[in-house]
Design a protein around this motif. Structure first.
Motif, PDB file in Angstrom:
ATOM      1  N   PHE A  28       4.495  24.518   8.882  1.00  0.00           N
ATOM      2  CA  PHE A  28       3.562  23.542   8.329  1.00  0.00           C
ATOM      3  C   PHE A  28       4.223  22.165   8.281  1.00  0.00           C
ATOM      4  N   TYR A  29       3.394  21.118   8.296  1.00  0.00           N
ATOM      5  CA  TYR A  29       3.861  19.753   8.136  1.00  0.00           C
ATOM      6  C   TYR A  29       3.035  19.085   7.045  1.00  0.00           C
ATOM      7  N   PHE A  30       3.647  18.153   6.351  1.00  0.00           N
ATOM      8  CA  PHE A  30       3.007  17.440   5.250  1.00  0.00           C
ATOM      9  C   PHE A  30       2.934  15.963   5.576  1.00  0.00           C
ATOM     10  N   THR A  31       1.900  15.301   5.085  1.00  0.00           N
ATOM     11  CA  THR A  31       1.758  13.863   5.241  1.00  0.00           C
ATOM     12  C   THR A  31       0.840  13.322   4.162  1.00  0.00           C
ATOM     13  N   ASP A  32       0.940  12.025   3.931  1.00  0.00           N
ATOM     14  CA  ASP A  32       0.023  11.330   3.025  1.00  0.00           C
ATOM     15  C   ASP A  32      -0.961  10.583   3.913  1.00  0.00           C
ATOM     16  N   ALA A  33      -2.240  10.849   3.730  1.00  0.00           N
ATOM     17  CA  ALA A  33      -3.283  10.175   4.503  1.00  0.00           C
ATOM     18  C   ALA A  33      -3.965   9.148   3.610  1.00  0.00           C
ATOM     19  N   TYR A  34      -4.099   7.934   4.118  1.00  0.00           N
ATOM     20  CA  TYR A  34      -4.800   6.860   3.420  1.00  0.00           C
ATOM     21  C   TYR A  34      -6.137   6.690   4.116  1.00  0.00           C
ATOM     22  N   VAL A  35      -7.217   6.841   3.354  1.00  0.00           N
ATOM     23  CA  VAL A  35      -8.563   6.881   3.915  1.00  0.00           C
ATOM     24  C   VAL A  35      -9.415   5.809   3.242  1.00  0.00           C
ATOM     25  N   SER A  36     -10.064   4.964   4.058  1.00  0.00           N
ATOM     26  CA  SER A  36     -10.965   3.966   3.487  1.00  0.00           C
ATOM     27  C   SER A  36     -12.410   4.427   3.641  1.00  0.00           C
ATOM     28  N   LEU A  37     -13.209   4.120   2.623  1.00  0.00           N
ATOM     29  CA  LEU A  37     -14.625   4.476   2.592  1.00  0.00           C
ATOM     30  C   LEU A  37     -15.408   3.315   1.995  1.00  0.00           C
ATOM     31  N   SER A  38     -16.681   3.294   2.273  1.00  0.00           N
ATOM     32  CA  SER A  38     -17.576   2.340   1.622  1.00  0.00           C
ATOM     33  C   SER A  38     -17.637   2.681   0.136  1.00  0.00           C
ATOM     34  N   ARG A  39     -17.711   1.669  -0.708  1.00  0.00           N
ATOM     35  CA  ARG A  39     -17.834   1.894  -2.161  1.00  0.00           C
ATOM     36  C   ARG A  39     -19.160   2.573  -2.511  1.00  0.00           C
ATOM     37  N   PRO A  88       5.783   1.158   2.768  1.00  0.00           N
ATOM     38  CA  PRO A  88       5.347   1.311   1.369  1.00  0.00           C
ATOM     39  C   PRO A  88       3.877   1.726   1.293  1.00  0.00           C
ATOM     40  N   MET A  89       3.537   2.458   0.247  1.00  0.00           N
ATOM     41  CA  MET A  89       2.177   2.973   0.108  1.00  0.00           C
ATOM     42  C   MET A  89       1.142   1.854   0.057  1.00  0.00           C
ATOM     43  N   HIS A  90       1.462   0.732  -0.553  1.00  0.00           N
ATOM     44  CA  HIS A  90       0.501  -0.369  -0.608  1.00  0.00           C
ATOM     45  C   HIS A  90       0.212  -0.909   0.795  1.00  0.00           C
ATOM     46  N   GLU A  91       1.232  -0.945   1.634  1.00  0.00           N
ATOM     47  CA  GLU A  91       1.056  -1.398   3.011  1.00  0.00           C
ATOM     48  C   GLU A  91       0.185  -0.413   3.804  1.00  0.00           C
ATOM     49  N   LEU A  92       0.403   0.882   3.603  1.00  0.00           N
ATOM     50  CA  LEU A  92      -0.398   1.902   4.288  1.00  0.00           C
ATOM     51  C   LEU A  92      -1.860   1.842   3.829  1.00  0.00           C
ATOM     52  N   ALA A  93      -2.064   1.661   2.534  1.00  0.00           N
ATOM     53  CA  ALA A  93      -3.426   1.571   1.998  1.00  0.00           C
ATOM     54  C   ALA A  93      -4.138   0.335   2.546  1.00  0.00           C
ATOM     55  N   THR A  94      -3.435  -0.790   2.601  1.00  0.00           N
ATOM     56  CA  THR A  94      -4.018  -2.018   3.142  1.00  0.00           C
ATOM     57  C   THR A  94      -4.356  -1.845   4.616  1.00  0.00           C
ATOM     58  N   SER A  95      -3.484  -1.193   5.344  1.00  0.00           N
ATOM     59  CA  SER A  95      -3.734  -0.941   6.766  1.00  0.00           C
ATOM     60  C   SER A  95      -4.992  -0.103   6.958  1.00  0.00           C
ATOM     61  N   SER A  96      -5.190   0.886   6.111  1.00  0.00           N
ATOM     62  CA  SER A  96      -6.393   1.724   6.186  1.00  0.00           C
ATOM     63  C   SER A  96      -7.649   0.884   5.926  1.00  0.00           C
ATOM     64  N   LEU A  97      -7.578   0.005   4.933  1.00  0.00           N
ATOM     65  CA  LEU A  97      -8.716  -0.872   4.638  1.00  0.00           C
ATOM     66  C   LEU A  97      -9.004  -1.815   5.803  1.00  0.00           C
TER      67      LEU A  97
END
Length: 128
Positions: A28-39, A88-97
């Motif tokens: 198995f492999y693990f990862t953190d996925a950052y997903v953007s959605l409409s509000r 950094p997580m903030h950078e990944l989240a921003t990239s997803s947005l």
């Protein structure tokens, strides 16, 4: 305020035939996925949409979703990154947005998952 929201999904995936990811032959492999959605998408519909997007992203890497370890909305002012990841997580989240795509933190093995104990802490906001 943005019309989008970001979610963090910590996932466990199983490699399928043709998967090119090989970290010591892990099962198995693990990862953190950052997903953007409409509000406008909320509740159970948000969860279904998030999981569909994550599954599609994993399929692109020839993995199947085995388990969701965590699924939580990312509000930048509440999160403090204490991981040692490349991005950094903030950078990944921003990239997803910005891309409106699922952005992955990178894959890690079960051994690394167990040793490093990835934690994302929510910072308490001071009451004014």
């Amino acid at each position: 305020m943005t019309e989008k929201q970001t979610w963090i999904v910590v996932i466990k995936g199983r490699p399928l035939e043709g998967c090119e990811i090989d970290i010591d032959g892990c099962e198995f492999y693990f990862t953190d996925a950052y997903v953007s959605l409409s509000r406008q998408i909320g509740g159970a519909k948000a969860l279904v949409s998030i999981l569909e997007k994550v599954q599609k992203k994993l399929e692109d890497d020839r993995l199947e979703l085995s388990e969701v370890k965590m699924c939580v909305q990312f509000l930048p002012e509440e999160w403090v990154d204490q991981t040692d990841g490349v991005y950094p997580m903030h950078e990944l989240a921003t990239s997803s947005l910005d891309t409106e795509d699922v952005v992955l933190s990178g894959y890690r093995s079960q051994e690394i998952q167990d040793l490093l104990l990835y934690h994302h802490n929510v910072r308490e906001l001071e009451a004014e």
